[in-house]
Write a protein that holds these residues in place. Structure first.
Motif, PDB file in Angstrom:
ATOM      1  N   ALA A   1       0.818  -1.217   0.000  1.00  0.00           N
ATOM      2  CA  ALA A   1       0.000   0.000   0.000  1.00  0.00           C
ATOM      3  C   ALA A   1       0.847   1.260   0.000  1.00  0.00           C
ATOM      4  O   ALA A   1       0.380   2.340  -0.376  1.00  0.00           O
ATOM      5  N   ARG A   2       2.105   1.130   0.408  1.00  0.00           N
ATOM      6  CA  ARG A   2       2.975   2.295   0.521  1.00  0.00           C
ATOM      7  C   ARG A   2       3.264   2.896  -0.857  1.00  0.00           C
ATOM      8  O   ARG A   2       3.466   2.178  -1.830  1.00  0.00           O
ATOM      9  N   GLY A   3       3.259   4.213  -0.899  1.00  0.00           N
ATOM     10  CA  GLY A   3       3.561   4.906  -2.147  1.00  0.00           C
ATOM     11  C   GLY A   3       2.376   5.080  -3.076  1.00  0.00           C
ATOM     12  O   GLY A   3       2.521   5.679  -4.155  1.00  0.00           O
ATOM     13  N   THR A   4       1.199   4.593  -2.686  1.00  0.00           N
ATOM     14  CA  THR A   4       0.009   4.755  -3.522  1.00  0.00           C
ATOM     15  C   THR A   4      -0.319   6.236  -3.701  1.00  0.00           C
ATOM     16  O   THR A   4      -0.377   6.993  -2.731  1.00  0.00           O
ATOM     17  N   ARG A   5      -0.511   6.658  -4.930  1.00  0.00           N
ATOM     18  CA  ARG A   5      -0.829   8.059  -5.233  1.00  0.00           C
ATOM     19  C   ARG A   5      -2.344   8.251  -5.115  1.00  0.00           C
ATOM     20  O   ARG A   5      -3.115   7.658  -5.864  1.00  0.00           O
ATOM     21  N   VAL A   6      -2.749   9.092  -4.161  1.00  0.00           N
ATOM     22  CA  VAL A   6      -4.157   9.190  -3.774  1.00  0.00           C
ATOM     23  C   VAL A   6      -4.734  10.566  -4.098  1.00  0.00           C
ATOM     24  O   VAL A   6      -4.074  11.592  -3.899  1.00  0.00           O
ATOM     25  N   TYR A   7      -5.974  10.542  -4.591  1.00  0.00           N
ATOM     26  CA  TYR A   7      -6.773  11.768  -4.679  1.00  0.00           C
ATOM     27  C   TYR A   7      -7.917  11.635  -3.691  1.00  0.00           C
ATOM     28  O   TYR A   7      -8.719  10.700  -3.768  1.00  0.00           O
ATOM     29  N   PHE A   8      -7.985  12.548  -2.721  1.00  0.00           N
ATOM     30  CA  PHE A   8      -9.052  12.549  -1.724  1.00  0.00           C
ATOM     31  C   PHE A   8      -9.947  13.748  -1.982  1.00  0.00           C
ATOM     32  O   PHE A   8      -9.521  14.887  -1.834  1.00  0.00           O
ATOM     33  N   GLU A   9     -11.209  13.474  -2.350  1.00  0.00           N
ATOM     34  CA  GLU A   9     -12.155  14.556  -2.619  1.00  0.00           C
ATOM     35  C   GLU A   9     -13.003  14.824  -1.377  1.00  0.00           C
ATOM     36  O   GLU A   9     -13.650  13.930  -0.844  1.00  0.00           O
ATOM     37  N   VAL A  10     -12.993  16.075  -0.928  1.00  0.00           N
ATOM     38  CA  VAL A  10     -13.741  16.458   0.272  1.00  0.00           C
ATOM     39  C   VAL A  10     -15.206  16.696  -0.052  1.00  0.00           C
ATOM     40  O   VAL A  10     -16.101  16.272   0.684  1.00  0.00           O
ATOM     41  N   ASN A  11     -15.466  17.414  -1.154  1.00  0.00           N
ATOM     42  CA  ASN A  11     -16.840  17.590  -1.624  1.00  0.00           C
ATOM     43  C   ASN A  11     -16.823  17.917  -3.109  1.00  0.00           C
ATOM     44  O   ASN A  11     -15.747  18.117  -3.690  1.00  0.00           O
ATOM     45  N   PRO A  12     -18.003  17.936  -3.742  1.00  0.00           N
ATOM     46  CA  PRO A  12     -18.039  17.938  -5.211  1.00  0.00           C
ATOM     47  C   PRO A  12     -17.618  19.217  -5.905  1.00  0.00           C
ATOM     48  O   PRO A  12     -17.875  19.358  -7.103  1.00  0.00           O
ATOM     49  N   GLY A  13     -16.962  20.132  -5.288  1.00  0.00           N
ATOM     50  CA  GLY A  13     -16.532  21.385  -5.919  1.00  0.00           C
ATOM     51  C   GLY A  13     -15.858  21.286  -7.281  1.00  0.00           C
ATOM     52  O   GLY A  13     -16.213  21.995  -8.189  1.00  0.00           O
ATOM     53  N   PRO A  14     -14.836  20.440  -7.553  1.00  0.00           N
ATOM     54  CA  PRO A  14     -14.331  19.526  -6.529  1.00  0.00           C
ATOM     55  C   PRO A  14     -13.308  20.205  -5.598  1.00  0.00           C
ATOM     56  O   PRO A  14     -12.378  20.865  -6.065  1.00  0.00           O
ATOM     57  N   TYR A  15     -13.534  20.041  -4.302  1.00  0.00           N
ATOM     58  CA  TYR A  15     -12.561  20.469  -3.303  1.00  0.00           C
ATOM     59  C   TYR A  15     -11.802  19.236  -2.833  1.00  0.00           C
ATOM     60  O   TYR A  15     -12.411  18.202  -2.538  1.00  0.00           O
ATOM     61  N   ALA A  16     -10.495  19.360  -2.792  1.00  0.00           N
ATOM     62  CA  ALA A  16      -9.653  18.225  -2.434  1.00  0.00           C
ATOM     63  C   ALA A  16      -8.953  18.462  -1.106  1.00  0.00           C
ATOM     64  O   ALA A  16      -8.824  19.602  -0.640  1.00  0.00           O
ATOM     65  N   ALA A  17      -8.488  17.393  -0.496  1.00  0.00           N
ATOM     66  CA  ALA A  17      -7.639  17.494   0.690  1.00  0.00           C
ATOM     67  C   ALA A  17      -6.194  17.530   0.221  1.00  0.00           C
ATOM     68  O   ALA A  17      -5.701  16.565  -0.374  1.00  0.00           O
ATOM     69  N   GLY A  18      -5.521  18.650   0.444  1.00  0.00           N
ATOM     70  CA  GLY A  18      -4.128  18.780   0.038  1.00  0.00           C
ATOM     71  C   GLY A  18      -3.178  18.170   1.051  1.00  0.00           C
ATOM     72  O   GLY A  18      -3.579  17.776   2.150  1.00  0.00           O
ATOM     73  N   GLU A  19      -1.910  18.130   0.669  1.00  0.00           N
ATOM     74  CA  GLU A  19      -0.881  17.565   1.555  1.00  0.00           C
ATOM     75  C   GLU A  19      -0.829  18.255   2.913  1.00  0.00           C
ATOM     76  O   GLU A  19      -0.529  17.631   3.921  1.00  0.00           O
ATOM     77  N   GLY A  20      -1.113  19.562   2.934  1.00  0.00           N
ATOM     78  CA  GLY A  20      -0.981  20.323   4.168  1.00  0.00           C
ATOM     79  C   GLY A  20      -2.177  20.234   5.097  1.00  0.00           C
ATOM     80  O   GLY A  20      -2.130  20.764   6.211  1.00  0.00           O
ATOM     81  N   SER A  21      -3.256  19.583   4.677  1.00  0.00           N
ATOM     82  CA  SER A  21      -4.431  19.436   5.525  1.00  0.00           C
ATOM     83  C   SER A  21      -4.238  18.285   6.505  1.00  0.00           C
ATOM     84  O   SER A  21      -3.339  17.453   6.349  1.00  0.00           O
TER      85      SER A  21
END
Length: 297
Positions: free
Chosen positions: A169-189
Motif C-alpha cells: 500500500a505504501r507509495g500509492t498516489r491518492v486523490y481525496f475529494e472532500v466535496n463535489p466542488g471539486p474540493y480536495a484534501a491537500g498535503e498540508g491538511s
C-alpha cells in the motif's frame, strides 16, 4: 479591644488577603483573548468538530445549541439547531443564553455576537498540530486537566492504523475529494497529513492550500492510483470529462465512503483516528499494489 473583636478582625483580614479566584482566559485562533469568570456551563457550537471535542472531553451536557451539521455523538441530535457557521440564527443563539459560543475563524457571526455582549471563541483546526492545540484549548476552557491524554490516544490510534497496512500500500498516489466542488484534501491538511503517515502520496501538493478547489483537468493530468470520495460525490464521477481514462477508475481503485464515514473523515477532531482507520482500510483493500486479502487481521 476584646479577644472576640481581635479574632473577628483577624478573620476579616484573612478573607481580604485571600486571593480571588483567577478569571479564565483563553486566546483564540483569531488572536482575541477571551476572559470568563468561570468555566462556561452553557455552550453553543457552530462547528461540528468543536462540538465533538467538547463531548470527547466529557462535557456534552454543557452544549445548549449546535449548528445544523453537528450529528455526533448521539446526544447532540436532540439539541436546538442554530443555523450554520456562515449563516447562524443570531436571535436563537442569544435566546439560548450561552456563556460562550465556539465557532470557526471563518464565521462571519463573531463581530455581531460580541457586539451583543456574548463571549466568542474562534477555533479552526486544519492540521494535526491544530487538532492537538484546539483539543488543549477547549480542555483549558472546560478546565479538563487530561486533554493531552485524549490527544495521545488519538495520535497512537493513527500510528496503529499506519502499522496495520501491508507493504504494497505504501507509495500509492491518492486523490481525496472532500466535496463535489471539486474540493480536495491537500498535503498540508489534516487529511493529507494522515495519508502521509499511512505511507500514501497525495497528488495535491501543499502549495495549493489545505483544501483547494481544483480544475477537474488537474486530476486527469495527475492520474491518481486510488480515489477516495464520499457517496455524496460518487454518482457523478464517470460523467466528469476525461475521468473514464483515469487508472483508478479503469482499475476500480475507488473507495466510496458512506455519509457517516465521510463525516468522521473530514472533521478535524476526536474522530481523526477513526478517519485514519477508514483510509487504511481503503488502501489495504483497493491500492493497486496490494494483493487481494492484504488487510491484516
Amino acid at each position: 479591644m476584646s479577644a472576640l473583636a481581635r479574632r473577628l478582625l483577624a478573620i476579616l483580614l484573612a478573607l481580604l488577603a485571600w486571593p480571588a479566584q483567577a478569571a479564565l482566559q483563553i486566546t483564540d485562533d483569531a488572536g482575541v483573548t477571551v476572559t470568563l469568570e468561570r468555566a462556561p456551563q452553557r455552550i453553543v457550537s457552530l462547528l461540528p468538530s468543536l462540538a465533538e471535542t467538547v463531548c470527547e472531553l466529557g462535557h456534552c451536557q454543557r452544549l445548549v445549541g449546535v449548528d445544523r451539521y453537528t450529528n455526533w455523538p448521539e446526544a447532540v441530535k436532540a439539541l436546538p439547531r442554530v443555523g450554520g457557521g456562515l449563516d447562524p440564527n443570531i436571535e436563537q443563539i442569544v435566546a439560548l443564553r450561552p456563556d460562550v459560543v465556539l465557532m470557526a475563524t471563518s464565521s462571519r457571526a463573531g463581530e455581531r455576537l460580541r457586539a451583543l455582549g456574548i463571549k466568542v471563541v474562534a477555533l479552526e483546526p486544519k492540521t494535526h498540530a491544530d487538532v492537538q492545540r484546539v483539543m488543549l484549548k477547549i480542555g483549558q476552557l472546560l478546565e479538563v486537566p487530561d486533554a493531552q491524554r485524549i490527544w495521545r490516544a488519538i495520535d497512537a490510534a493513527v500510528m496503529a492504523a499506519a502499522q496495520s497496512l501491508p507493504p504494497g500500500a505504501r507509495g500509492t498516489r491518492v486523490y481525496f475529494e472532500v466535496n463535489p466542488g471539486p474540493y480536495a484534501a491537500g498535503e498540508g491538511s489534516f487529511i493529507g497529513e494522515t495519508l502521509t503517515r499511512l505511507g500514501a502520496k497525495n497528488i495535491v501538493p501543499a502549495a495549493l492550500g489545505p483544501f483547494p478547489k481544483l480544475n477537474p483537468e488537474f486530476i486527469v493530468r495527475a492520474d491518481p492510483d486510488l480515489i477516495m470520495v464520499g457517496e455524496r460525490s460518487a454518482d457523478g464521477l464517470m460523467q466528469r470529462p476525461g475521468w473514464q481514462s483515469l487508472r483508478a477508475i479503469r482499475g476500480q481503485h475507488v473507495c466510496v465512503f458512506r455519509a457517516d464515514e465521510s463525516d468522521a473523515l473530514v472533521r478535524p477532531g476526536p474522530r481523526m483516528a477513526e478517519g485514519a482507520r477508514l483510509m487504511a482500510r481503503c488502501l489495504a483493500e483497493k491500492a493497486p499494489g496490494v494483493k487481494k486479502g492484504g488487510v491484516r487481521p
